[in-house]
Design a protein around this motif. Structure first.
Motif, PDB file in Angstrom:
ATOM      1  N   THR A   1      10.197  12.017 -22.924  1.00 54.43           N
ATOM      2  CA  THR A   1       9.994  13.354 -23.476  1.00 54.43           C
ATOM      3  C   THR A   1       8.630  13.895 -23.088  1.00 54.43           C
ATOM      4  OG1 THR A   1      11.284  12.631 -25.354  1.00 54.43           O
ATOM      5  CG2 THR A   1      10.090  14.663 -25.585  1.00 54.43           C
ATOM      6  N   LEU A   2       7.585  13.056 -23.301  1.00 56.58           N
ATOM      7  CA  LEU A   2       6.244  13.541 -23.002  1.00 56.58           C
ATOM      8  C   LEU A   2       6.053  13.733 -21.502  1.00 56.58           C
ATOM      9  CD1 LEU A   2       4.136  11.582 -25.588  1.00 56.58           C
ATOM     10  CD2 LEU A   2       4.786  13.955 -25.609  1.00 56.58           C
ATOM     11  N   PHE A  40      11.838  20.353 -27.200  1.00 52.81           N
ATOM     12  CA  PHE A  40      11.776  20.621 -28.641  1.00 52.81           C
ATOM     13  C   PHE A  40      12.774  19.753 -29.396  1.00 52.81           C
ATOM     14  CE2 PHE A  40      13.217  23.050 -32.333  1.00 52.81           C
ATOM     15  CZ  PHE A  40      12.015  23.323 -32.956  1.00 52.81           C
ATOM     16  N   LEU A  41      14.041  19.754 -28.927  1.00 52.97           N
ATOM     17  CA  LEU A  41      15.069  19.004 -29.650  1.00 52.97           C
ATOM     18  C   LEU A  41      14.795  17.510 -29.614  1.00 52.97           C
ATOM     19  CD1 LEU A  41      18.136  21.056 -28.480  1.00 52.97           C
ATOM     20  CD2 LEU A  41      17.083  21.071 -30.704  1.00 52.97           C
ATOM     21  N   THR A  49       1.954  18.049 -34.291  1.00 54.17           N
ATOM     22  CA  THR A  49       1.040  18.859 -33.478  1.00 54.17           C
ATOM     23  C   THR A  49       1.515  18.939 -32.038  1.00 54.17           C
ATOM     24  OG1 THR A  49      -0.713  18.000 -34.853  1.00 54.17           O
ATOM     25  CG2 THR A  49      -1.372  19.176 -32.907  1.00 54.17           C
ATOM     26  N   LEU A  50       1.983  17.786 -31.516  1.00 56.60           N
ATOM     27  CA  LEU A  50       2.543  17.791 -30.159  1.00 56.60           C
ATOM     28  C   LEU A  50       3.663  18.808 -30.060  1.00 56.60           C
ATOM     29  CD1 LEU A  50       2.977  14.108 -29.048  1.00 56.60           C
ATOM     30  CD2 LEU A  50       1.774  15.887 -27.858  1.00 56.60           C
ATOM     31  N   ILE A  62      -1.899  19.651 -20.863  1.00 59.95           N
ATOM     32  CA  ILE A  62      -0.558  20.228 -21.027  1.00 59.95           C
ATOM     33  C   ILE A  62      -0.628  21.447 -21.934  1.00 59.95           C
ATOM     34  CG2 ILE A  62       1.757  19.817 -21.940  1.00 59.95           C
ATOM     35  CD1 ILE A  62       1.428  16.920 -21.258  1.00 59.95           C
ATOM     36  N   MET A  63      -1.382  21.291 -23.053  1.00 66.98           N
ATOM     37  CA  MET A  63      -1.421  22.394 -24.018  1.00 66.98           C
ATOM     38  C   MET A  63      -2.101  23.635 -23.441  1.00 66.98           C
ATOM     39  SD  MET A  63      -2.102  20.427 -27.532  1.00 66.98           S
ATOM     40  CE  MET A  63      -0.878  19.307 -28.183  1.00 66.98           C
ATOM     41  N   THR A  64      -3.137  23.437 -22.600  1.00 68.38           N
ATOM     42  CA  THR A  64      -3.780  24.621 -22.026  1.00 68.38           C
ATOM     43  C   THR A  64      -2.898  25.248 -20.953  1.00 68.38           C
ATOM     44  OG1 THR A  64      -5.129  22.946 -20.963  1.00 68.38           O
ATOM     45  CG2 THR A  64      -6.251  24.443 -22.423  1.00 68.38           C
ATOM     46  N   LYS A  65      -2.141  24.417 -20.197  1.00 67.11           N
ATOM     47  CA  LYS A  65      -1.234  24.941 -19.173  1.00 67.11           C
ATOM     48  C   LYS A  65      -0.104  25.750 -19.792  1.00 67.11           C
ATOM     49  CE  LYS A  65      -1.415  24.188 -14.650  1.00 67.11           C
ATOM     50  NZ  LYS A  65      -2.589  23.338 -14.530  1.00 67.11           N
TER      51      LYS A  65
END
Lengths: 218, 315
Positions: B145-146, B181-182, B238-239, B161-164
């Motif tokens: 998943t990650l 998400f799922l 949070t992820l 990843i979060m900034t992209k």
């Protein structure tokens, strides 16, 4: 939000995986209903676009027929047929569920590779919607052979039909009206006949396990 | 200096928000049962009470029993440091990537299982063996998943990843992120011992997993175990919210105001995710233990299809 076709095709594929992971008759029928509703939504969006662009309402009518037939009529018919059957949960599979799901994943990979061979592998463009819907056909076929009970065969058949319909939809933006109507009439007859036969088998043999059909031999 | 600010902010947020999530989940569950339920801050009161109490340690246990709570809370907070709650304050330098995150959490869980076995009670051993099975089943699906999110963003660092993701138009409308998400939702449920897999609010010996392992703990040690578990839950939430629903790009002002605004948005997102988890928990029954592999397989496949969709759509 211009990629709604991709999103819808992925969600339709997802419902087929949900179907594979289920083992209750009620959830088979419920998941089929959800899948058909998503397909009707896809067809509805396409129909509205076609009506806006060309003024033809064929696809829109087809989507309304899907709602009437596959979202409401056939699931209710199946509910009514199987309310009399005494088992509610499928017990003995040929393979266990995680393995079945992994094989389905293999089917998806297979259809990705085979479609990339057929439809323009050289220019690197694969139509994701078509890939997903062809996987839906294969998964429906696999669902049919993975379940022992007759309900599995019926639902699998309906999933195959959904897959073929949505493949045609995504690759042609709507087939001729007369073809769709012909397919729908086929479906409804098939489900009616299958339902009646299952009911009769259950009455005669007290079970709808397809392995027991051998007993018919003299 | 920026790195120091980030670390302090991140640790404070993780420790202060984590018990609140449990409070929200319990409150929603109580409302669906037409009860008033415990106050939202109940878990903070519990933790304070536990810290003040004496610790009882069994005579037959070894040093592992005393070390485990410290390992659990340290690894959970260490994992928490890698998952930025506010992406506006960027961590500088190497802050760890997906693999480190997963295996830090696995280290904490390993010590928790050892501690369950250490006292020699039957419940602890049972809980540990079940936990080992669940973790072995979920580990591939967490990694895939990650990695799917990492593939879409082009980096394995979580902050990266979060900034992209902030630059993408509405990630939740991309097939890859719908699948992400799922799959993450299933992982959260299995990893944080929520209902289809484990029941957090019961001490019934036939079903408990997480509770069975920490049954022998008391006082300060128990407080650390509980806080560690809830921080771990917050890390996964949070992820989920910061990758699928980045709202930080909407903030136009800069400076302290932006960070405060971003924190408020973060709180709203996390509470929404908690409500979603509570709704799922209310609507499902606990699975038979041997049905858990089905769930693990499903989340693995969801992530894998996301993986494939990436290659078809974006290659």
């Amino acid at each position: 939000m211009d990629n709604y076709n991709q999103v819808l095709s992925v969600l339709i594929l997802l419902t087929s995986f949900m179907l594979m992971a289920n083992k209750r008759i009620k959830s088979y029928i419920g998941t089929f209903r959800l899948q058909s509703a998503l397909i009707a939504l896809t067809a509805g969006i396409m129909g509205i676009r076609a009506a806006m662009a060309e003024g033809s309402i064929d696809v829109l009518v087809v989507s309304i027929i899907i709602i009437a037939l596959k979202v409401i009529y056939i699931p209710n018919l199946l509910h009514k047929t199987f309310s009399g059957v005494e088992y509610k949960v499928e017990k003995d599979f040929f393979l266990n569920i995680p393995l079945l799901i992994l094989i389905c994943c293999g089917l998806v990979v297979f259809s990705y590779f085979s479609v990339s061979r057929v439809a323009g592998g050289s220019d690197g463009i694969m139509n994701a919607e078509v890939v997903n819907s062809i996987s839906l056909v294969l998964i429906g076929l696999f669902f049919m052979i993975s379940r022992r009970k007759a309900i599995g065969q019926i639902v699998g058949f309906l999933v195959i039909e959904n897959g073929i319909f949505i493949t045609a939809m995504f690759s042609t933006n709507g087939m001729p009206f007369i073809v769709d109507i012909g397919v729908f009439i086929d479906i409804i007859t098939a489900v009616l006949i299958m339902g009646i036969i299952v009911f009769k088998i259950n009455e005669k043999f007290d079970s709808i396990d397809i392995n027991k059909l051998k007993n018919l031999r003299g | 200096m920026n790195s120091l600010t980030y670390n302090i902010l991140q640790l404070t947020v993780m420790i202060l928000v984590a018990p609140l999530i449990n409070g929200i989940i319990r409150k929603v569950k109580a409302f669906t049962q037409k009860r008033k339920g415990a106050p939202l801050l109940q878990m903070y009161f519990d933790l304070f009470k536990l810290i003040k109490k004496n610790t009882v340690v069994s005579e037959t246990s070894s040093w592992i029993f005393k070390a485990a709570p410290y390992v659990v809370i340290t690894t959970a907070l260490g994992a928490g440091l890698m998952v930025p709650s506010v992406t506006l304050v960027a961590p500088s330098g190497f802050m760890g990537d997906i693999i480190l995150l997963v295996y830090l959490l696995a280290l904490g869980r390993f010590f928790m299982m050892l501690a369950g076995l250490d006292t020699g009670s039957t419940f602890g051993g049972m809980g540990s063996s079940r936990e080992a099975m669940i973790s072995a089943l979920m580990e591939p699906s967490i990694l895939i998943t990650l990695f799917t999110a990492g593939l879409a963003a082009g980096t394995t660092s979580i902050g990266g990843i979060m900034t992209k993701v902030k630059e993408m138009p509405a990630p939740l409308t991309q097939p890859v992120f719908i699948m992400f998400f799922l799959a993450t939702l299933i992982i959260i449920i299995a990893e944080t011992s929520r209902i289809p897999v484990d029941d957090p609010s019961t001490h019934l010996e036939l079903t408990m997993v997480h509770e069975a392992m920490i049954l022998e703990y008391s006082g300060r040690h128990l407080a650390m175990m509980e806080l560690g578990a809830s921080v771990k839950q917050l890390v996964f939430i949070t992820l989920l919210v910061n990758i699928c629903l980045p709202l930080d790009q909407l903030i136009t002002i800069s400076g302290i105001g932006a960070i405060v605004l971003s924190l408020l948005l973060y709180l709203v997102k996390v509470s929404a995710a908690a409500v979603l988890i509570a709704i799922i928990e209310v609507n499902t029954v606990k699975f038979r233990f041997f049905s858990v592999p089905n769930l693990a397989a499903l989340s693995f496949i969801l992530a894998f299809i996301g993986f494939l969709e990436y290659f078809v759509l974006w290659r």
